[in-house]
Scaffold this motif. Sequence first.
Motif, short mmCIF file in Angstrom:
data_model
loop_
_atom_site.label_atom_id
_atom_site.label_comp_id
_atom_site.label_asym_id
_atom_site.label_seq_id
_atom_site.Cartn_x
_atom_site.Cartn_y
_atom_site.Cartn_z
N UNK A 186 0.82 -1.20 0.00
CA UNK A 186 0.00 0.00 0.00
C UNK A 186 0.86 1.26 0.00
N UNK A 187 1.89 1.26 0.85
CA UNK A 187 2.74 2.45 0.96
C UNK A 187 3.54 2.68 -0.32
N UNK A 188 3.92 1.59 -1.00
CA UNK A 188 4.71 1.72 -2.22
C UNK A 188 3.90 1.82 -3.49
N UNK A 206 3.97 5.55 8.61
CA UNK A 206 3.95 7.01 8.51
C UNK A 206 3.43 7.45 7.14
N UNK A 207 3.83 6.74 6.09
CA UNK A 207 3.36 7.06 4.74
C UNK A 207 1.86 6.87 4.63
N UNK A 208 1.36 5.76 5.17
CA UNK A 208 -0.07 5.49 5.09
C UNK A 208 -0.88 6.51 5.87
N UNK A 235 8.68 -0.95 8.47
CA UNK A 235 7.25 -0.94 8.78
C UNK A 235 6.82 0.41 9.32
N UNK A 236 7.64 1.01 10.17
CA UNK A 236 7.30 2.31 10.73
C UNK A 236 7.29 3.40 9.64
N UNK A 237 8.21 3.31 8.69
CA UNK A 237 8.18 4.27 7.56
C UNK A 237 6.91 4.09 6.75
N UNK A 260 12.29 11.25 17.78
CA UNK A 260 13.32 10.63 16.95
C UNK A 260 12.92 9.22 16.51
N UNK A 261 11.67 8.82 16.83
CA UNK A 261 11.15 7.56 16.34
C UNK A 261 11.14 6.42 17.32
N UNK A 262 11.63 6.62 18.55
CA UNK A 262 11.69 5.54 19.52
C UNK A 262 10.31 5.19 20.06
N UNK A 263 10.15 3.92 20.43
CA UNK A 263 9.00 3.53 21.25
C UNK A 263 9.43 3.72 22.69
#
Length: 422
Positions: A96-98, A137-139, A132-134, A249-252
């Motif tokens: 989906x993102x791509x 974010x795109x979705x 997956x996180x990128x 910065x993206x951390x959980x």
Amino acid sequence: MQGSRILLVIGGGIAAYKSLTLIRELRREGCRVVPVLTRAAEEFVTPLSVAALSAEPVHRDLFDLTREAEMGHIQLSRDADIVVVSPATADLMAKMAGGHADDLASTLLMATDKRVLIAPAMNVRMWLHPATQRNLATLRGDGVLIVGPDEGDMACGEFGPGRAAEPEDIVAAIRDALAGAGAAGIPAAAPSPNERLRLGPEIKVGPLNGRHVIVTSGPTQEAIDPVRYISNRSSGAQGTAIAAALRDLGARVSFVTGPASVSPPDGVDVIPVETADEMRDAVEAALPADAAVMAAAVADWKIANAAGKKMKKDGSGRMPVLEFAENPDILAWVSKLRKRRPKLVVGFAAETDNVVEHATSKRQRKGCDWIVANDVSPGTGTFGGSENTVTLISADGADAWPRMGKDEVAQKLASRIAEALK
């Protein structure tokens, strides 16, 4: 919900079994459910069971001669009131993102002009992976709505975020999405404030994607009796700012906080505690982690003979005798773990004199990698204030930072942590 047409794309993961309950619940709400199975989904649920529960033919092939003569994938994607992907696997999210369209599911997702809601489900490491996180974010930026994932036990035996949302939660998200849909049904760039979708925490894209950091913050309170306690002047402002900077910065972030006077940041896992013992237990439960930032001002002692009811003056003039016991040394305990020690352990030293000397000794004694030393002597305004003066102490020596806002201290420290975890 009554009379709504739901196009349900079932992805190939163990959570596909929940789609059978989801179909049943949606039909109970009066919805028409049109199912689409990916090839991988057929390894987990059979087309026959899906067809029986939905009372609809199951769509599986992009190159179905009869249906595609009428451009079936276009019709499927346009006739629905909403497109739901459950479970949304890492592979489906990546497609989906791509913008990939190499099978029926991905093609109709590209061709739809309706709202799309996904329920991600996958192994915790797949969920936390930077790719997956990128994609997530795109979705989000494309206006895709997200429900879950939950945190819990996995079929693979691991524990963490990535567990599929429960069917009733997905139904609630669908109901809210349908109630908020515009005339054209095209997703907005982001959900409106009136929508009550159970969205997963916002994921930032940055150098700490896929990393888990534990942050402790605030004071602890040790009971004397049910109405009195021993504590300190920590506001929790610096620990809160650090948690927010790491999140950005993206951390959980697992944010273990005592009774602070500032509110915890959004987008982190908040674990409220009161005593030092509770804080230690919460940190242990949050492990494993890539880094631990122990910014809390943990009380050194607790009352060993705390009263079960309020202590009162008896008129004799005698003072109550309080017996003290040492609290667990959480920083030293984490630093000296053998199997689950974070790669980077950062302690804090709040000192009133000989700041660098005392903090350097503390780092060696506790066994942590870094110590953030700050001067909390009267007149500095550090406790409860908006600024801080710190020195970062490591095996390489002491790095004195100029006085700056606590948010700036947090951002600088988070950047150092990201560099150390590369």
